[in-house]
Design an enzyme around this catalytic site. Structure first.
Site, mmCIF file in Angstrom:
data_model
loop_
_atom_site.group_PDB
_atom_site.id
_atom_site.type_symbol
_atom_site.label_atom_id
_atom_site.label_comp_id
_atom_site.label_asym_id
_atom_site.label_seq_id
_atom_site.Cartn_x
_atom_site.Cartn_y
_atom_site.Cartn_z
ATOM 1 N N HIS A 11 0.868 -1.187 0.000
ATOM 2 C CA HIS A 11 0.000 0.000 0.000
ATOM 3 C C HIS A 11 0.906 1.238 0.000
ATOM 4 O O HIS A 11 0.969 1.986 0.980
ATOM 5 C CB HIS A 11 -0.905 -0.027 1.240
ATOM 6 C CG HIS A 11 -2.078 0.894 1.157
ATOM 7 N ND1 HIS A 11 -2.382 1.641 0.037
ATOM 8 C CD2 HIS A 11 -3.051 1.211 2.076
ATOM 9 C CE1 HIS A 11 -3.473 2.354 0.262
ATOM 10 N NE2 HIS A 11 -3.894 2.109 1.492
ATOM 11 N N GLN A 23 -0.248 4.872 0.976
ATOM 12 C CA GLN A 23 -0.432 5.053 2.417
ATOM 13 C C GLN A 23 0.899 5.435 3.068
ATOM 14 O O GLN A 23 0.965 6.342 3.908
ATOM 15 C CB GLN A 23 -0.976 3.751 3.038
ATOM 16 C CG GLN A 23 -1.238 3.846 4.510
ATOM 17 C CD GLN A 23 -2.342 4.846 4.846
ATOM 18 O OE1 GLN A 23 -3.418 4.786 4.260
ATOM 19 N NE2 GLN A 23 -2.077 5.762 5.744
ATOM 20 N N ASP A 53 -2.443 -1.216 12.340
ATOM 21 C CA ASP A 53 -3.422 -1.393 11.253
ATOM 22 C C ASP A 53 -4.337 -2.546 11.659
ATOM 23 O O ASP A 53 -4.055 -3.263 12.642
ATOM 24 C CB ASP A 53 -2.672 -1.704 9.942
ATOM 25 C CG ASP A 53 -3.609 -1.897 8.748
ATOM 26 O OD1 ASP A 53 -4.764 -1.433 8.797
ATOM 27 O OD2 ASP A 53 -3.183 -2.536 7.758
HETATM 28 N N1 CP Z 1 -6.220 3.905 4.324
HETATM 29 C C1 CP Z 1 -6.898 3.597 3.209
HETATM 30 O O1 CP Z 1 -6.342 3.218 2.165
HETATM 31 O O2 CP Z 1 -8.244 3.781 3.298
HETATM 32 P P1 CP Z 1 -9.306 3.320 2.216
HETATM 33 O O3 CP Z 1 -9.324 1.828 2.197
HETATM 34 O O4 CP Z 1 -10.611 3.910 2.686
HETATM 35 O O5 CP Z 1 -8.899 3.864 0.875
HETATM 36 N N1 NVA Z 2 -4.417 -3.757 5.680
HETATM 37 C C1 NVA Z 2 -5.661 -3.136 5.345
HETATM 38 C C2 NVA Z 2 -5.437 -1.715 4.946
HETATM 39 C C3 NVA Z 2 -6.668 -0.925 4.616
HETATM 40 C C4 NVA Z 2 -6.370 0.465 4.178
HETATM 41 C C5 NVA Z 2 -6.355 -3.920 4.248
HETATM 42 O O1 NVA Z 2 -5.679 -4.349 3.306
HETATM 43 O O2 NVA Z 2 -7.566 -4.105 4.323
#
Ligand code: CP
Ligand code: NVA
Length: 335
Positions: free
Chosen positions: A154, A157, A249
């Site tokens: 990600h 983020q 998280d």
């Molecule tokens: N933190 C994040 O990526 O949030 P969303 O899943 O709402 O995009």
């Molecule tokens: N680790 C989480 C992050 C969400 C922004 C997921 O992948 O669902």
């Protein structure tokens, strides 16, 4: 001098000379994992994001005529809205496609979708279950592709996370980030980002939920160059020692719903709560990428704590992604 100011001043004095940004910042076609980013590229992006945050009107219209495709296979608030609003503020357009409209690989192949969208749009942000799908999409598109979250990474983020720490402490090098919880996509990208930026990362996961050996091997090499330190443990109280930021998280990421009961049991001792905050340094900040599950990985008290920067983190998605879009769409082509 107060203890807090002393810690800030110490960070400044310890910072190494920064490597310069490459001639073409973010020269890789895509932004999929942060592996591709040069060390100096991050610095450049943060400086630009800072300017964009301070004076958004100075950048109005800078991406006029450009279009962003958002192809999402999972729900999203922050990633979707910050990209759409960001693109609008820069004068460009965005088109959002959800999994009902465009289930990747079902109505038509990923390869064909990528090729068609490349003919209409200038950049794409993709959110998939399998990272391999994001890679396949990127391989088959002629436009830059941004990973808007996959099971493995990600990176958008991480840009906001590091920018937030830099904003709070004036520096990233030598800051100590404690990550408590799952060795997931958010942590994988944080590992790349923090180690490239010269920050230290102390990780506490339950046994069996550590990041993969392959990623850790890669990170070791990056740390050798940047001077960052990454440590692993199974004890959250060890990880928060000297922390500037305490980060967590969710325990059950999107796509892992079937493992929910097992995970809730395994992660119980890893909650960010009053006991953790009480033992962490008094100037440390509390971070979470959101969405949060109150009472699971984090308590209400921790989210609403005066030292929580969780909503600054969410806001900073907008500024850092605007900077990313700007850099990807205005960079010179390789000769
Ligand atoms: N933190 C994040 O990526 O949030 P969303 O899943 O709402 O995009
Ligand atoms: N680790 C989480 C992050 C969400 C922004 C997921 O992948 O669902």
């Amino acid at each position: 001098m107060s203890k807090k100011r002393k810690r800030k001043a110490k960070l400044k004095s310890k910072a190494r000379k920064r490597p310069k940004s490459r001639k073409i910042p973010f020269e890789a076609k895509d932004f999929l994992s942060l592996k591709e980013a040069g060390v100096g590229d991050l610095d450049l992006l943060f400086k630009l994001a800072e300017k964009m945050k301070k004076k958004p009107e100075a950048f109005f219209g800078k991406l006029k005529g450009k279009s962003l495709a958002l192809l999402f296979q999972k729900p999203s608030i922050r990633t979707r809205v910050s990209f759409q609003v960001g693109m609008a503020e820069l004068g460009g357009n965005s088109v959002y496609m959800d999994p009902q409209e465009l289930p990747l690989g079902e109505r038509e192949s990923i390869k064909d979708v990528a090729r068609v969208l490349s003919r209409y749009c200038d950049v794409a942000a993709v959110r998939t279950y399998h990272h391999a799908d994001t890679e396949e999409f990127a391989r088959n598109s002629s436009i830059p592709v941004i990973n808007g979250l996959s099971d493995l990474y990600h990176p958008c983020q991480t840009l906001a996370d590091l920018f937030t720490i830099r904003e709070k402490f004036g520096e990233l090098q030598k800051t100590n980030i404690a990550y408590i919880g799952d060795g997931n996509n958010v942590l994988n990208s944080l590992l790349y980002g923090a180690s490239k930026a010269g920050a230290n990362l102390a990780i506490a996961t339950p046994r069996g939920y550590e990041p993969s050996e392959e990623i850790l091997k890669d990170i070791k090499l990056i740390c050798k160059e940047s001077g960052s330190k990454v440590t692993l443990s199974n004890n959250p109280f060890t990880a928060i020692k000297n922390a500037h930021a305490v980060y967590t998280d969710v325990w059950v990421s999107m796509g892992q719903e079937k493992q929910r009961d097992q995970r809730l049991r395994d992660f119980q001792p890893f909650q960010v709560n009053g006991a953790i905050i009480g033992k962490a340094p008094k100037d440390s900040v509390i971070m979470h990428c959101l969405p949060a599950h109150r009472g699971e990985e984090i308590t209400e008290e921790a989210i609403e704590h005066p030292r929580s920067v969780i909503f600054d983190q969410a806001e900073n998605r907008l500024h850092t992604q605007k900077a990313l879009l700007f850099l990807l769409l205005t960079r010179k082509k390789k000769r």
